[in-house]
Design a protein around this motif. Structure first.
Motif, PDB file in Angstrom:
ATOM      1  N   ALA A   1      28.980 -67.638 -53.653  1.00  0.00           N
ATOM      2  CA  ALA A   1      29.582 -66.933 -54.788  1.00  0.00           C
ATOM      3  C   ALA A   1      29.756 -67.876 -55.972  1.00  0.00           C
ATOM      4  CB  ALA A   1      30.922 -66.333 -54.381  1.00  0.00           C
ATOM      5  N   MET A   2      30.147 -69.118 -55.677  1.00  0.00           N
ATOM      6  CA  MET A   2      30.332 -70.113 -56.736  1.00  0.00           C
ATOM      7  C   MET A   2      29.005 -70.400 -57.445  1.00  0.00           C
ATOM      8  SD  MET A   2      31.805 -73.981 -56.312  1.00  0.00           S
ATOM      9  CE  MET A   2      30.254 -74.574 -55.643  1.00  0.00           C
ATOM     10  N   LEU A   3      27.923 -70.461 -56.674  1.00  0.00           N
ATOM     11  CA  LEU A   3      26.612 -70.685 -57.281  1.00  0.00           C
ATOM     12  C   LEU A   3      26.236 -69.535 -58.215  1.00  0.00           C
ATOM     13  CD1 LEU A   3      24.466 -72.079 -54.308  1.00  0.00           C
ATOM     14  CD2 LEU A   3      25.602 -73.355 -56.129  1.00  0.00           C
TER      15      LEU A   3
ATOM     16  N   ILE B   1      28.289 -67.547 -59.832  1.00  0.00           N
ATOM     17  CA  ILE B   1      29.119 -67.609 -61.037  1.00  0.00           C
ATOM     18  C   ILE B   1      28.586 -68.665 -61.998  1.00  0.00           C
ATOM     19  CG2 ILE B   1      31.416 -68.198 -61.905  1.00  0.00           C
ATOM     20  CD1 ILE B   1      32.557 -66.959 -59.326  1.00  0.00           C
ATOM     21  N   GLN B   2      28.229 -69.851 -61.453  1.00  0.00           N
ATOM     22  CA  GLN B   2      27.701 -70.913 -62.306  1.00  0.00           C
ATOM     23  C   GLN B   2      26.377 -70.486 -62.937  1.00  0.00           C
ATOM     24  OE1 GLN B   2      29.253 -74.029 -63.036  1.00  0.00           O
ATOM     25  NE2 GLN B   2      27.696 -73.815 -64.624  1.00  0.00           N
ATOM     26  N   ALA B   3      25.540 -69.782 -62.172  1.00  0.00           N
ATOM     27  CA  ALA B   3      24.268 -69.307 -62.710  1.00  0.00           C
ATOM     28  C   ALA B   3      24.499 -68.312 -63.843  1.00  0.00           C
ATOM     29  CB  ALA B   3      23.432 -68.661 -61.604  1.00  0.00           C
ATOM     30  N   ASP B   4      25.485 -67.451 -63.681  1.00  0.00           N
ATOM     31  CA  ASP B   4      25.802 -66.488 -64.733  1.00  0.00           C
ATOM     32  C   ASP B   4      26.294 -67.200 -65.992  1.00  0.00           C
ATOM     33  OD1 ASP B   4      25.096 -64.425 -63.096  1.00  0.00           O
ATOM     34  OD2 ASP B   4      27.140 -63.958 -62.462  1.00  0.00           O
ATOM     35  N   ILE B   5      27.129 -68.218 -65.799  1.00  0.00           N
ATOM     36  CA  ILE B   5      27.644 -68.977 -66.947  1.00  0.00           C
ATOM     37  C   ILE B   5      26.503 -69.684 -67.670  1.00  0.00           C
ATOM     38  CG2 ILE B   5      29.066 -70.956 -67.600  1.00  0.00           C
ATOM     39  CD1 ILE B   5      30.985 -70.160 -65.335  1.00  0.00           C
ATOM     40  N   ASP B   6      25.596 -70.286 -66.884  1.00  0.00           N
ATOM     41  CA  ASP B   6      24.445 -70.962 -67.499  1.00  0.00           C
ATOM     42  C   ASP B   6      23.566 -69.967 -68.260  1.00  0.00           C
ATOM     43  OD1 ASP B   6      25.340 -73.312 -66.407  1.00  0.00           O
ATOM     44  OD2 ASP B   6      23.982 -73.250 -64.679  1.00  0.00           O
ATOM     45  N   ALA B   7      23.383 -68.768 -67.673  1.00  0.00           N
ATOM     46  CA  ALA B   7      22.557 -67.753 -68.330  1.00  0.00           C
ATOM     47  C   ALA B   7      23.195 -67.305 -69.641  1.00  0.00           C
ATOM     48  CB  ALA B   7      22.354 -66.561 -67.394  1.00  0.00           C
ATOM     49  N   GLU B   8      24.517 -67.160 -69.629  1.00  0.00           N
ATOM     50  CA  GLU B   8      25.214 -66.772 -70.851  1.00  0.00           C
ATOM     51  C   GLU B   8      25.072 -67.840 -71.934  1.00  0.00           C
ATOM     52  OE1 GLU B   8      29.203 -65.934 -69.795  1.00  0.00           O
ATOM     53  OE2 GLU B   8      28.726 -64.096 -68.701  1.00  0.00           O
ATOM     54  N   LYS B   9      25.156 -69.118 -71.521  1.00  0.00           N
ATOM     55  CA  LYS B   9      24.991 -70.210 -72.487  1.00  0.00           C
ATOM     56  C   LYS B   9      23.591 -70.208 -73.084  1.00  0.00           C
ATOM     57  CE  LYS B   9      28.428 -73.406 -70.558  1.00  0.00           C
ATOM     58  NZ  LYS B   9      28.623 -74.719 -69.868  1.00  0.00           N
ATOM     59  N   GLU B  10      22.579 -69.993 -72.203  1.00  0.00           N
ATOM     60  CA  GLU B  10      21.199 -69.964 -72.687  1.00  0.00           C
ATOM     61  C   GLU B  10      20.998 -68.800 -73.658  1.00  0.00           C
ATOM     62  OE1 GLU B  10      18.555 -69.854 -69.415  1.00  0.00           O
ATOM     63  OE2 GLU B  10      19.150 -71.821 -68.636  1.00  0.00           O
ATOM     64  N   GLY B  11      21.594 -67.650 -73.309  1.00  0.00           N
ATOM     65  CA  GLY B  11      21.475 -66.486 -74.188  1.00  0.00           C
ATOM     66  C   GLY B  11      22.112 -66.736 -75.539  1.00  0.00           C
ATOM     67  N   ALA B  12      23.290 -67.360 -75.528  1.00  0.00           N
ATOM     68  CA  ALA B  12      23.984 -67.668 -76.785  1.00  0.00           C
ATOM     69  C   ALA B  12      23.168 -68.671 -77.604  1.00  0.00           C
ATOM     70  CB  ALA B  12      25.362 -68.231 -76.485  1.00  0.00           C
ATOM     71  N   ALA B  13      22.555 -69.650 -76.936  1.00  0.00           N
ATOM     72  CA  ALA B  13      21.755 -70.646 -77.649  1.00  0.00           C
ATOM     73  C   ALA B  13      20.534 -70.000 -78.297  1.00  0.00           C
ATOM     74  CB  ALA B  13      21.320 -71.746 -76.684  1.00  0.00           C
ATOM     75  N   GLU B  14      19.930 -69.043 -77.582  1.00  0.00           N
ATOM     76  CA  GLU B  14      18.761 -68.350 -78.132  1.00  0.00           C
ATOM     77  C   GLU B  14      19.159 -67.527 -79.358  1.00  0.00           C
ATOM     78  OE1 GLU B  14      17.049 -66.057 -75.037  1.00  0.00           O
ATOM     79  OE2 GLU B  14      16.312 -67.805 -73.900  1.00  0.00           O
ATOM     80  N   LEU B  15      20.316 -66.862 -79.282  1.00  0.00           N
ATOM     81  CA  LEU B  15      20.787 -66.088 -80.430  1.00  0.00           C
ATOM     82  C   LEU B  15      21.065 -66.986 -81.624  1.00  0.00           C
ATOM     83  CD1 LEU B  15      23.208 -63.539 -78.685  1.00  0.00           C
ATOM     84  CD2 LEU B  15      20.981 -63.055 -79.729  1.00  0.00           C
TER      85      LEU B  15
ATOM     86  N   GLU C   1      36.507 -72.742 -64.241  1.00  0.00           N
ATOM     87  CA  GLU C   1      36.574 -71.840 -63.095  1.00  0.00           C
ATOM     88  C   GLU C   1      35.815 -72.396 -61.896  1.00  0.00           C
ATOM     89  OE1 GLU C   1      35.296 -67.241 -61.914  1.00  0.00           O
ATOM     90  OE2 GLU C   1      34.963 -68.010 -63.932  1.00  0.00           O
ATOM     91  N   VAL C   2      34.582 -72.852 -62.116  1.00  0.00           N
ATOM     92  CA  VAL C   2      33.751 -73.351 -61.023  1.00  0.00           C
ATOM     93  C   VAL C   2      34.287 -74.683 -60.503  1.00  0.00           C
ATOM     94  CG1 VAL C   2      31.423 -74.058 -60.357  1.00  0.00           C
ATOM     95  CG2 VAL C   2      31.750 -72.103 -61.876  1.00  0.00           C
ATOM     96  N   LYS C   3      34.834 -75.510 -61.399  1.00  0.00           N
ATOM     97  CA  LYS C   3      35.423 -76.785 -60.981  1.00  0.00           C
ATOM     98  C   LYS C   3      36.549 -76.545 -59.978  1.00  0.00           C
ATOM     99  CE  LYS C   3      36.014 -79.816 -64.182  1.00  0.00           C
ATOM    100  NZ  LYS C   3      36.529 -80.582 -65.341  1.00  0.00           N
ATOM    101  N   ARG C   4      37.420 -75.598 -60.304  1.00  0.00           N
ATOM    102  CA  ARG C   4      38.533 -75.288 -59.403  1.00  0.00           C
ATOM    103  C   ARG C   4      38.018 -74.724 -58.069  1.00  0.00           C
ATOM    104  NH1 ARG C   4      41.471 -72.882 -62.810  1.00  0.00           N
ATOM    105  NH2 ARG C   4      40.705 -70.772 -62.451  1.00  0.00           N
ATOM    106  N   GLN C   5      37.012 -73.844 -58.158  1.00  0.00           N
ATOM    107  CA  GLN C   5      36.456 -73.271 -56.934  1.00  0.00           C
ATOM    108  C   GLN C   5      35.818 -74.343 -56.056  1.00  0.00           C
ATOM    109  OE1 GLN C   5      34.057 -69.808 -57.072  1.00  0.00           O
ATOM    110  NE2 GLN C   5      35.389 -68.699 -58.467  1.00  0.00           N
ATOM    111  N   ALA C   6      35.116 -75.289 -56.683  1.00  0.00           N
ATOM    112  CA  ALA C   6      34.463 -76.354 -55.915  1.00  0.00           C
ATOM    113  C   ALA C   6      35.490 -77.208 -55.188  1.00  0.00           C
ATOM    114  CB  ALA C   6      33.611 -77.215 -56.847  1.00  0.00           C
ATOM    115  N   LEU C   7      36.570 -77.561 -55.873  1.00  0.00           N
ATOM    116  CA  LEU C   7      37.602 -78.386 -55.232  1.00  0.00           C
ATOM    117  C   LEU C   7      38.326 -77.621 -54.129  1.00  0.00           C
ATOM    118  CD1 LEU C   7      39.031 -80.200 -58.382  1.00  0.00           C
ATOM    119  CD2 LEU C   7      37.653 -81.209 -56.552  1.00  0.00           C
TER     120      LEU C   7
END
Length: 496
Positions: free
Chosen positions: A473-475, A477-491, A398-404
């Motif tokens: 907005a793209m930043l 979204i990327q921050a939310d994705i990173d936060a979700e990944k960190e949360g999943a890793a902690e779980l 999603e972010v890749k497409r938005q960046a381009l």
């Protein structure tokens, strides 16, 4: 006695409230009818502009004339009361009736001479020019109000139109609905409500339309949540202005609501289609059709011309190869940290020298309220652009497409080559980088690119302003994705 219909019109409700225009027109026409042996069988009154066709009483008058063939006379005060657009003139002319313009002492009918019709046509065109000019002046006046930070139109739900101590027409918080509108943003930002359930909650709390008093609808709730005016800023004719009115929510909370809305949209039926990184980014250079993607053998992604206009000679291309071409394009934006610090310093110095912070118009960028912040956002966006070739592969789809989409415009694929242009101001960055590599960055042309970059950020076009908003907005979204990944890793770590 001959039968006639009477038509009178004022342009605004204010004129109607003043109580002189409509009664004066009706009395004039009734006296004329009495003096000339004419029986008025129906009266039709409009209180709205004649700039557009479709006036309610005007349409009723036309239906009356078409139903009753014995009524062949129309009484009206003067030309610009009856029609100010060519369509209405043609409609009246097709009825074949007598039109008595009482104040102008003119009667138009099929038996009139060509010279009389010619003069009457000129009057219609002059009336149209008059209303067009009024519209232009009104539009200019509204833009001028917006530049002063005053919302120039009808107050949105949560505000009322009032007159301040200086006699200016402004908007102020509605004491009945303002607090409820503020709570809409609080409720929705939690992510616990759909638009429908939020509308139900708003109705239960007593939020209604101001004029009708009816309970608020779901689409209106959506419009409220999307409207920037509740942050204290507002958009008018493609430009964002810092308003003088009291905000009903903060910019940070409004941004959070936009993120929730965007995610809901992304999770809609349309987003269930396979999500490809370069979907919608490029067209076929041979025929102009869209470049579409499909999965082969369950794992390999290929792009090809949609073939909408017929069979295309361009062969399929693997996604990995297409990404290499995008990265090659982004290399044109890359410069080292030293060169970029010099560029940033030059932009900041020129901004301070021009005194832009005190003399610039009251326009703002994506979410912050002064030109200095806008320039900071713009420089951060340029910094992202210069390193985009390194990080493209690691971004989410999603972010890749938005960046381009942020960086490039007019992408085309043909004969195994990708061509594209850069959006402003990235085209200026590309020019600066090219001169840096050729050793000419300190020449007059190189300084010219810096000046153009500064001007693009100091007085951004609506397109540049929109790019900065999309970048922010793209930043998020990327921050939310990173936060979700960190949360999943902690779980996962806890589960282990």
């Amino acid at each position: 006695m001959r039968e006639a219909v009477l038509y009178a019109r004022v342009s605004t409700p204010d004129q109607e409230k003043e109580g002189y225009s409509i009664p004066a027109q009706v009395k004039l026409l009734e006296d004329y009818a009495a003096q000339n042996g004419i029986d008025i069988v129906s009266r039709h009154i409009d209180v709205e502009t004649a700039r557009k066709s479709g006036r309610k009483a005007f349409e009723e008058m036309l239906r009356h004339l078409r139903r009753r063939s014995q009524v062949r006379i129309l009484l009206v005060e003067k030309t610009d009361r009856l029609y100010r657009n060519i369509k209405d003139w043609a409609t009246i002319d097709e009825l074949g009736i007598e039109v008595h313009f009482v104040k102008e002492n003119v009667v138009m009918s099929e038996g009139c001479r060509s010279s009389e019709k010619f003069v009457h046509g000129i009057k219609v065109l002059m009336a149209k020019a008059y209303i067009d000019n009024l519209g232009e002046e009104r539009s200019k006046g509204m833009v001028e109000k917006a530049q002063q930070g005053i919302w120039p139109s009808c107050a949105p739900i949560g505000y009322n139109n009032v007159v301040d101590v200086s006699g200016r027409k402004v908007i102020a918080v509605d004491p009945e609905r303002g607090a409820l509108v503020s709570r809409l943003f609080d409720w929705f930002s939690t992510g616990e409500h759909s638009l429908k359930s939020l509308a139900d909650k708003a109705r239960a709390a007593g939020l209604t339309y101001r004029k009708s008093g009816k309970p608020i609808g779901t689409s209106t709730v959506h419009n409220i949540l999307r409207s920037r005016i509740y942050t204290g800023a507002f958009e008018w004719m493609g430009v964002t202005y810092a308003g003088l009115h009291v905000p009903l929510t903060s910019s940070a909370l409004w941004d959070a609501v936009q993120t929730v809305l965007d995610r809901r949209s992304h999770d809609s039926t349309h987003s269930r289609v396979e999500d490809f990184a370069f979907r919608g980014l490029a067209k076929c250079g041979h025929c102009g059709c869209a470049l579409v993607a499909e999965i082969k053998k369950g794992r390999y992604i290929y792009y090809h011309c949609s073939g909408y206009y017929g069979k295309c000679p361009e062969p399929y291309v693997r996604q990995e190869r297409l990404e290499e071409h995008f990265i090659a394009l982004l290399l044109r934006l890359h410069c080292g940290p030293v060169q970029f610090r010099q560029l940033r310093r030059a932009i900041v110095d020129m901004h301070e020298e021009t005194g832009a912070a005190t003399s610039a118009p009251r326009t703002i960028g994506a979410a912050r309220g002064n030109v200095g912040a806008l320039i900071d956002d713009g420089i951060a966006m340029l910094n992202m652009a210069r390193t985009s070739n390194f990080g493209l592969g690691a971004l989410s789809v999603e972010v890749k497409r938005q960046a381009l989409q942020l960086l490039l415009a007019g992408c085309s694929w043909a004969n195994g080559e990708l061509t594209a242009t850069f959006n402003e101001p990235f085209d200026m960055l590309a020019g600066y980088v090219a001169r840096t590599r050729s050793g000419t960055a300190d020449t007059t042309k190189g300084q010219g690119e810096i000046v153009r970059l500064l001007e693009a950020l100091r007085q951004p076009t609506p397109e540049t302003r929109q790019l900065i908003a999309r970048y922010n907005a793209m930043l998020r979204i990327q921050a939310d994705i990173d936060a979700e990944k960190e949360g999943a890793a902690e779980l996962d770590a806890l589960a282990a």
